[in-house]
Structures are given as structure tokens and as C-alpha cells.
Design a protein around this motif. Structure first.
Motif, PDB file in Angstrom:
ATOM      1  N   LYS A   1      60.470  28.051  41.408  1.00 12.54           N
ATOM      2  CA  LYS A   1      60.489  28.480  42.816  1.00 12.54           C
ATOM      3  C   LYS A   1      59.585  27.562  43.659  1.00 12.54           C
ATOM      4  N   GLU A   2      58.427  27.235  43.107  1.00 13.03           N
ATOM      5  CA  GLU A   2      57.486  26.348  43.791  1.00 13.03           C
ATOM      6  C   GLU A   2      58.105  24.958  43.991  1.00 13.03           C
ATOM      7  N   PHE A   3      58.779  24.478  42.946  1.00  8.07           N
ATOM      8  CA  PHE A   3      59.446  23.172  43.045  1.00  8.07           C
ATOM      9  C   PHE A   3      60.499  23.191  44.151  1.00  8.07           C
ATOM     10  N   GLU A   4      61.314  24.252  44.186  1.00  8.24           N
ATOM     11  CA  GLU A   4      62.396  24.335  45.176  1.00  8.24           C
ATOM     12  C   GLU A   4      61.841  24.306  46.599  1.00  8.24           C
ATOM     13  N   GLU A   5      60.719  24.996  46.801  1.00  8.62           N
ATOM     14  CA  GLU A   5      60.101  25.015  48.136  1.00  8.62           C
ATOM     15  C   GLU A   5      59.584  23.619  48.492  1.00  8.62           C
ATOM     16  N   GLY A   6      58.946  22.958  47.538  1.00 11.10           N
ATOM     17  CA  GLY A   6      58.433  21.609  47.770  1.00 11.10           C
ATOM     18  C   GLY A   6      59.550  20.624  48.057  1.00 11.10           C
TER      19      GLY A   6
ATOM     20  N   LEU B   1      76.525   8.137  42.367  1.00 10.22           N
ATOM     21  CA  LEU B   1      77.104   9.022  41.347  1.00 10.22           C
ATOM     22  C   LEU B   1      75.996   9.731  40.559  1.00 10.22           C
ATOM     23  N   MET B   2      74.931   9.020  40.250  1.00 10.91           N
ATOM     24  CA  MET B   2      73.864   9.553  39.384  1.00 10.91           C
ATOM     25  C   MET B   2      73.013  10.630  40.052  1.00 10.91           C
ATOM     26  N   ASN B   3      72.790  10.515  41.371  1.00  5.67           N
ATOM     27  CA  ASN B   3      71.807  11.361  42.059  1.00  5.67           C
ATOM     28  C   ASN B   3      71.921  12.868  41.794  1.00  5.67           C
ATOM     29  N   PRO B   4      73.119  13.469  41.919  1.00 10.49           N
ATOM     30  CA  PRO B   4      73.180  14.922  41.702  1.00 10.49           C
ATOM     31  C   PRO B   4      72.764  15.325  40.287  1.00 10.49           C
ATOM     32  N   TYR B   5      73.083  14.475  39.316  1.00  9.43           N
ATOM     33  CA  TYR B   5      72.735  14.788  37.923  1.00  9.43           C
ATOM     34  C   TYR B   5      71.231  14.628  37.697  1.00  9.43           C
ATOM     35  N   ILE B   6      70.623  13.694  38.419  1.00 12.79           N
ATOM     36  CA  ILE B   6      69.164  13.512  38.321  1.00 12.79           C
ATOM     37  C   ILE B   6      68.472  14.796  38.792  1.00 12.79           C
ATOM     38  N   LEU B   7      68.939  15.331  39.928  1.00 14.94           N
ATOM     39  CA  LEU B   7      68.341  16.555  40.471  1.00 14.94           C
ATOM     40  C   LEU B   7      68.560  17.736  39.526  1.00 14.94           C
ATOM     41  N   LYS B   8      69.764  17.846  38.983  1.00 12.53           N
ATOM     42  CA  LYS B   8      70.085  18.956  38.060  1.00 12.53           C
ATOM     43  C   LYS B   8      69.185  18.894  36.826  1.00 12.53           C
ATOM     44  N   LEU B   9      69.005  17.691  36.319  1.00 10.96           N
ATOM     45  CA  LEU B   9      68.172  17.498  35.140  1.00 10.96           C
ATOM     46  C   LEU B   9      66.717  17.864  35.423  1.00 10.96           C
ATOM     47  N   ALA B  10      66.220  17.454  36.598  1.00  9.47           N
ATOM     48  CA  ALA B  10      64.846  17.805  36.976  1.00  9.47           C
ATOM     49  C   ALA B  10      64.679  19.315  37.003  1.00  9.47           C
ATOM     50  N   ARG B  11      65.645  19.996  37.612  1.00  9.20           N
ATOM     51  CA  ARG B  11      65.571  21.464  37.705  1.00  9.20           C
ATOM     52  C   ARG B  11      65.573  22.120  36.319  1.00  9.20           C
ATOM     53  N   GLU B  12      66.430  21.630  35.450  1.00  9.14           N
ATOM     54  CA  GLU B  12      66.516  22.219  34.106  1.00  9.14           C
ATOM     55  C   GLU B  12      65.181  22.117  33.384  1.00  9.14           C
ATOM     56  N   LYS B  13      64.548  20.956  33.493  1.00  8.65           N
ATOM     57  CA  LYS B  13      63.287  20.755  32.775  1.00  8.65           C
ATOM     58  C   LYS B  13      62.158  21.572  33.413  1.00  8.65           C
ATOM     59  N   ILE B  14      62.093  21.569  34.746  1.00  4.61           N
ATOM     60  CA  ILE B  14      61.031  22.297  35.446  1.00  4.61           C
ATOM     61  C   ILE B  14      61.152  23.805  35.204  1.00  4.61           C
ATOM     62  N   SER B  15      62.376  24.291  35.079  1.00  2.00           N
ATOM     63  CA  SER B  15      62.584  25.741  34.886  1.00  2.00           C
ATOM     64  C   SER B  15      61.986  26.238  33.567  1.00  2.00           C
ATOM     65  N   LYS B  16      61.703  25.322  32.631  1.00  2.00           N
ATOM     66  CA  LYS B  16      61.084  25.720  31.352  1.00  2.00           C
ATOM     67  C   LYS B  16      59.683  26.287  31.585  1.00  2.00           C
ATOM     68  N   GLY B  17      59.109  25.978  32.747  1.00  5.90           N
ATOM     69  CA  GLY B  17      57.779  26.500  33.071  1.00  5.90           C
ATOM     70  C   GLY B  17      57.817  27.924  33.607  1.00  5.90           C
ATOM     71  N   GLY B  18      59.026  28.469  33.793  1.00  8.89           N
ATOM     72  CA  GLY B  18      59.164  29.838  34.282  1.00  8.89           C
ATOM     73  C   GLY B  18      59.616  29.884  35.740  1.00  8.89           C
ATOM     74  N   GLU B  19      59.942  31.090  36.176  1.00 11.32           N
ATOM     75  CA  GLU B  19      60.526  31.314  37.503  1.00 11.32           C
ATOM     76  C   GLU B  19      59.608  30.867  38.641  1.00 11.32           C
ATOM     77  N   ASP B  20      58.305  31.161  38.501  1.00 12.63           N
ATOM     78  CA  ASP B  20      57.322  30.813  39.532  1.00 12.63           C
ATOM     79  C   ASP B  20      57.232  29.313  39.751  1.00 12.63           C
ATOM     80  N   VAL B  21      57.291  28.589  38.651  1.00 18.71           N
ATOM     81  CA  VAL B  21      57.163  27.121  38.702  1.00 18.71           C
ATOM     82  C   VAL B  21      58.412  26.516  39.362  1.00 18.71           C
TER      83      VAL B  21
END
Length: 373
Positions: free
Chosen positions: A202-207, A180-200
Motif C-alpha cells: 500500500k505504501e509503495f502504491e501511494e509513493g 513492451l517491457m515497461n508494464p511487466y517491469i511494474l508488475k514484477l516490482a509489485r509482486e516482489k514488494i507484496s511479499k512484505g505484506g499489505e502495508d508495504v
């Protein structure tokens, strides 16, 4: 950078390897690398409880706010390419209501954070972020550092519950909670990483995509252990290098020249640690892991002892590449000694487990448990 056993870095353990003795020597002389490493390690230990609380609170809010958890589960399964790691629609409600108790959810978060991989990665990311801030003369915003480091730690941590679900080798009574937790963990990671801007982001998504390819290949290779090629194994190791390399790159907010240097250093160090992890697992299971370098080399040489020796050579070649990346750092870079010390701990980690394997003297078991065609 990894491991599950605190005693790896006890004085006795350090005395047992050449890099370990160098670590002790640097500690005695209070070298710059040792002092910086210790400073970040202490900071990570001090702030860890607050991070776990923050992580649990953010998940709690997301789980409670989600009006269609079944859709969330389905979308996650689609993204990671597996229905094995999600709940059936009928299973969601009882698990969700259980995790709507904050203390229960907090307990699950602490369980998946209980890995030295996570605890050892924290100081590394903080160090890299600070080094980048010094180099680029950024405004030292603590919230940006917290978001970027938290986001990548959370993303890396997602592999813990997913591995436990797939391997079914620990935490059996909590696996449905993790699903149950996994999708929310990923969503939360994305929200925090996106604070670094679009480039950051995008790099995370590719990795993340590359790591999933490695993980998927891993699963496929389990079905044909004796036919695994070197190319396939290199590809499967994406799960190590993509996640850690990308995180390294993003600690510099994906800016040249540090982004590529941090990527190579972290990616290669992670692949080196991967060899140590596989040696550790082999001691526990008395069998080479499928897929892994120990298995590949043991089959190739038709002997476990030679296969594991070759695995150690392989881990050293990864580490050489990581150290070569440091040569490219700018002059007067503030954290060179910190990174040199970090790689020394990786070298000790691998040698510690290899020495333990030799002491266990389980070569006959390892040979007996090699898969046959």
C-alpha cells in the motif's frame, strides 16, 4: 546514491571537495561508516549479475505467458496517464517475438540497469533492510530481503526506460523494446514488494502515485519555463522524494519508528542528489534543465552564476534535513555511521558537479540559453 560517472569517487575527485577529503580520511582510518558502506558496496557488486539474470528471467516468463499483450499495454498507459510510452497494437508482435529470445531481453535489462543510480542504491537498501532487521530482531530471512530490495530497485529502474522514451536522447534503437517491457517491469516490482505484506505494498502504491504526479507536472512545466512557481517545482520534485522516500520506509517494512526516519532521510537525500543531477545535465547541455532549481533560480536572479550558486544552497538545505532525521534514530542504532557516511557521499557528489561547472566556465552559454517570455 546517484550519478553516471565512476570517476566521481576516484581519489583525485575526492581530493577536490571538502566532503571528499573526509571520505578519504574515513577510509584511511577504516571508520565504522566507511567499513559498513564498503561492505555493502562490495556485496552489491558481487550479487549484481545474479540480480540482473533474475530480473531478466522473471520478465521473460511474464512476456511469454501474456496472452493479451495489447490489453497489458493499454492498461499501463491508463495507469501512468500517457499513450506516448506504449506500442500501437500492430507494433507489438514483432517486438514481442524479438524479446522472446532470452539473450536479447537480458541485453535490454542490462542496458536499463547501467546507471550508477541503480548501482549505488543497491547497497543503501541492503544496509537499511539489515539495520531494520537488527532493530526489530526479525528472523534474518534472505528471501524477504531479496524480494523487498529487488522489488524497489526494479520499481526505481522503471524510470530509466520511461525517461529514455520521453526524452529520446539515448538508446533510440531500443525504445520500442522498452515500451513492451515497461508494464511487466511494474508488475514484477509489485509482486516482489507484496511479499512484505499489505502495508508495504500500500505504501509503495501511494509513493508510485505521488511520483507519477511529479512526473506529469514535469511534462506540463516544460511548456511554460519562465512561469514556473516555487510551489510547482516543489511538487515536481515528488518524482525524487516519493520513490526514494517510500523505498526507505519499506526497508523497515513500514514500521515505526524507523519507517518515518528512513523516509525523511532517503527523500531529502534524493532531492539533494536531484540538484546535483541537474547541474550535471546543465554542463552537458550548456543550458539549465526545464524544469529545475537551476532554471528557477537563474531566471529569478536574472543570472546563471547566481542561480546555480543558489541551487547549491538549496541542495545543502535538503541534506541538512536528511541529516536531521538521523538525530531521531534510536540509541545504539546499528547503522547510524553507515547513513552518515552515505550523506557524505551525496554532499561530495553535488560539490563535484558544481566544481566541474565552475571549471567549464560556460556561464555565458547558460545565460544565453535561458528561456525568455
Amino acid at each position: 546514491m546517484s550519478g553516471k560517472d565512476e570517476s566521481i569517487f576516484s581519489k583525485g575527485a575526492l581530493m577536490g571537495t571538502k566532503p571528499g577529503k573526509q571520505i578519504i580520511k574515513q577510509g584511511l582510518f577504516k571508520s565504522k561508516g566507511f567499513k559498513l558502506f564498503n561492505q555493502y558496496k562490495q556485496e552489491a557488486e558481487d550479487t549484481f549479475p545474479a540480480f540482473a539474470q533474475r530480473f531478466a528471467r522473471n520478465l521473460f516468463d511474464q512476456i511469454n505467458a501474456d496472452q493479451s499483450p495489447n490489453t497489458t499495454q493499454q492498461q499501463f498507459a491508463e495507469e501512468v496517464g500517457s499513450t506516448e510510452i506504449i506500442l500501437n497494437a500492430s507494433e507489438i508482435e514483432p517486438i514481442k517475438s524479438k524479446l522472446q529470445d532470452f539473450d536479447t531481453l537480458h541485453d535490454r535489462v542490462l542496458r536499463i540497469l547501467n546507471s550508477n543510480f541503480v548501482k549505488m542504491t543497491f547497497p543503501v537498501f541492503n544496509g537499511l533492510f539489515d539495520a531494520s532487521t537488527d532493530y526489530f530482531k526479525d528472523d534474518k530471512s534472505t528471501t524477504m530481503r531479496e524480494d523487498i530490495v529487488d522489488g524497489h530497485i526494479i520499481a526505481i529502474d522503471l524510470s530509466e526506460p520511461m525517461d529514455r522514451i520521453v526524452d529520446k536522447d539515448e538508446d533510440l534503437e531500443y525504445l520500442d523494446d522498452y515500451k513492451l517491457m515497461n508494464p511487466y517491469i511494474l508488475k514484477l516490482a509489485r509482486e516482489k514488494i507484496s511479499k512484505g505484506g499489505e502495508d508495504v505494498l500500500k505504501e509503495f502504491e501511494e509513493g508510485f502515485k505521488q511520483a507519477r504526479i511529479g512526473q506529469y507536472l514535469d511534462t506540463k512545466l516544460k511548456d511554460k519555463p519562465t512561469e514556473i512557481t516555487e510551489e510547482e517545482l516543489i511538487e515536481s520534485y515528488k518524482k525524487y522524494r516519493s520513490v526514494m522516500g517510500t523505498a526507505g520506509r519499506n526497508m523497515a517494512l513500514n514500521r515505526a519508528p524507523l519507517a518515518d526516519i528512513f523516509y525523511t532521510g532517503m527523500a531529502k537525500a534524493a532531492e539533494s542528489v536531484g540538484c546535483g543531477n541537474e547541474i550535471e545535465d546543465s554542463i552537458r547541455d550548456k543550458a539549465a534543465k526545464i524544469p529545475s532549481w537551476p532554471l528557477f533560480y537563474s531566471l529569478k536572479m536574472n543570472d546563471a552564476k547566481n542561480g546555480f550558486e543558489e541551487t547549491m544552497n538549496h541542495s545543502e538545505s535538503y541534506l541538512r534535513e536528511a541529516r536531521d532525521a538521523l538525530e531521531k534514530l534510536p540509541d545504539n542504532f546499528s547503522h547510524t555511521k553507515f547513513l552518515e557516511f552515505l550523506f557524505l557521499t551525496v554532499e561530495h557528489y553535488n560539490q563535484f558537479w558544481y566544481k566541474k561547472l565552475q571549471e567549464e566556465n560556460i556561464w555565458s552559454d547558460l545565460n544565453k540559453n535561458l528561456p525568455t517570455k
